[in-house]
Motif scaffolding. Sequence first.
Motif, PDB file in Angstrom:
ATOM      1  N   ALA A  77      41.097  27.233  57.145  1.00  0.00           N
ATOM      2  CA  ALA A  77      40.617  26.169  56.265  1.00  0.00           C
ATOM      3  C   ALA A  77      41.779  25.522  55.515  1.00  0.00           C
ATOM      4  O   ALA A  77      41.633  25.081  54.377  1.00  0.00           O
ATOM      5  N   PHE A  78      42.949  25.479  56.152  1.00  0.00           N
ATOM      6  CA  PHE A  78      44.119  24.799  55.570  1.00  0.00           C
ATOM      7  C   PHE A  78      43.985  23.284  55.773  1.00  0.00           C
ATOM      8  O   PHE A  78      43.867  22.531  54.803  1.00  0.00           O
ATOM      9  N   TYR A  80      42.179  19.910  56.062  1.00  0.00           N
ATOM     10  CA  TYR A  80      40.860  19.422  55.645  1.00  0.00           C
ATOM     11  C   TYR A  80      40.243  18.539  56.717  1.00  0.00           C
ATOM     12  O   TYR A  80      39.041  18.521  56.928  1.00  0.00           O
ATOM     13  N   TRP A  97      44.186  22.209  45.576  1.00  0.00           N
ATOM     14  CA  TRP A  97      43.276  23.140  44.903  1.00  0.00           C
ATOM     15  C   TRP A  97      42.889  22.698  43.490  1.00  0.00           C
ATOM     16  O   TRP A  97      42.157  23.405  42.795  1.00  0.00           O
ATOM     17  N   ARG A 102      38.371  20.388  47.793  1.00  0.00           N
ATOM     18  CA  ARG A 102      38.963  21.600  48.386  1.00  0.00           C
ATOM     19  C   ARG A 102      38.069  22.801  48.123  1.00  0.00           C
ATOM     20  O   ARG A 102      37.832  23.634  49.013  1.00  0.00           O
ATOM     21  N   THR A 106      35.999  24.993  51.020  1.00  0.00           N
ATOM     22  CA  THR A 106      36.182  26.438  51.153  1.00  0.00           C
ATOM     23  C   THR A 106      34.853  27.169  51.024  1.00  0.00           C
ATOM     24  O   THR A 106      34.576  28.114  51.781  1.00  0.00           O
ATOM     25  N   CYS A 109      33.002  26.847  54.211  1.00  0.00           N
ATOM     26  CA  CYS A 109      33.546  27.743  55.234  1.00  0.00           C
ATOM     27  C   CYS A 109      33.056  29.173  55.026  1.00  0.00           C
ATOM     28  O   CYS A 109      32.797  29.899  56.002  1.00  0.00           O
ATOM     29  N   SER A 127      41.866  31.418  55.819  1.00  0.00           N
ATOM     30  CA  SER A 127      43.183  31.054  55.291  1.00  0.00           C
ATOM     31  C   SER A 127      43.124  29.666  54.670  1.00  0.00           C
ATOM     32  O   SER A 127      42.364  28.795  55.108  1.00  0.00           O
ATOM     33  N   THR A 128      43.962  29.460  53.646  1.00  0.00           N
ATOM     34  CA  THR A 128      43.944  28.201  52.908  1.00  0.00           C
ATOM     35  C   THR A 128      45.347  27.850  52.436  1.00  0.00           C
ATOM     36  O   THR A 128      46.256  28.687  52.472  1.00  0.00           O
ATOM     37  N   LEU A 169      39.551  35.500  51.122  1.00  0.00           N
ATOM     38  CA  LEU A 169      40.351  34.283  51.169  1.00  0.00           C
ATOM     39  C   LEU A 169      41.826  34.668  51.232  1.00  0.00           C
ATOM     40  O   LEU A 169      42.280  35.588  50.533  1.00  0.00           O
TER      41      LEU A 169
END
Length: 365
Positions: A77-78, A80, A97, A102, A106, A109, A127-128, A169
């Motif tokens: 989820a890095f 967008y 963030w 954002r 998340t 997800c 992952s973000t 996360l």
Amino acid sequence: MLSYCTNVHPAEDLDGILRQLDAYAVPVRQRLGEERLGVGLWLAAEVAAGLAGDRTARHRLRAELSARGLAVQTLNAFPYGGFHDEVVKHSVYLPTWTDTRRLRYTLDCITVLADLLPPDVGYGSISTLPLAWREPWSPSHDVRAGIAFEEVTRVLRTALARHEQPIRLAIEPEPGCVLDTVADAVTWLAGRVDPEHVGLCLDTCHLAVSFADPAATVDRIYEAGLRVVKVQASAALHVERPGTEEARAALAEFAEPRYLHQVRELLPTGDVLAADDLPQALAELPATGPWRVHFHVPLHAPPDPPLTSTTGVLETSLRALAARGELPHVEVETYTWNVLPPRQRQDLAAGIAGELAWARTEVTR
């Protein structure tokens, strides 16, 4: 379960994602002779929102994955959206963030992954990005980001109360960002987040670019009371003598316009010089010490000399984690196949299968 990240595929709608899985993931699984292949799904924000709002659609996606012999334990989820636009560069760090979009993405997800997890995996991971690109960033941004992580943690606790498997996360440090290095991420996260729900994504390309010691880095994470939730198995470009005519010509072939390719130069003093993109590095860095370039290169196919890759950093990181008895999710993330110099490209399904076979050997070892 070893996975490969589907952000290498450009589809940003559900039907397109399934077509890409048919075209690539299924042939990869067949080439490897596996009954089940792990895929680290990248869902653009619009797709994630649609799935999060439609439980029937989530169950359909799970059934479609199962029918293809595919399983999901992790999401990326890095990015967008627009990750395969003609020019991505700094836009991949948006929204940050501090932006409610954002947070919403998340949370969507989390909802999706909770319904996709196979029953035999211990946890799910997402992952973000490492907060934002480094500019602009201020103490007030820090506060707003901290509040967003508090909300994510609350939702993760609620999800755990509803499902048997936790979802965690994973913050992914990247050169040039607010959390540029793993050390930066550890400093920011320690004491601020609940390590049961929030930890690190150790991207070994990013780690290599920073010139940090992999084993010492892993130790630092755990000594701070944090954990590695996910490893993105990736390798950077390395060139020992970037000032030579041969090296500069080879590097110039990787200076493509879509993605940002941050460069770091290690000086004899141990100091590290930085450039935000490869063309800038070629124009401005002194090139008296070795360079590492944020360009994800295939794990099993080293670049042509005088360039090499940093697969040794990945190997050392896995050994350090194994020494601690840790087995985080491992996801091969080479999203750059389509922007490699033409002579280094391969058929995509064959290339992904080759990387996974290489990584499977390393993880097993």
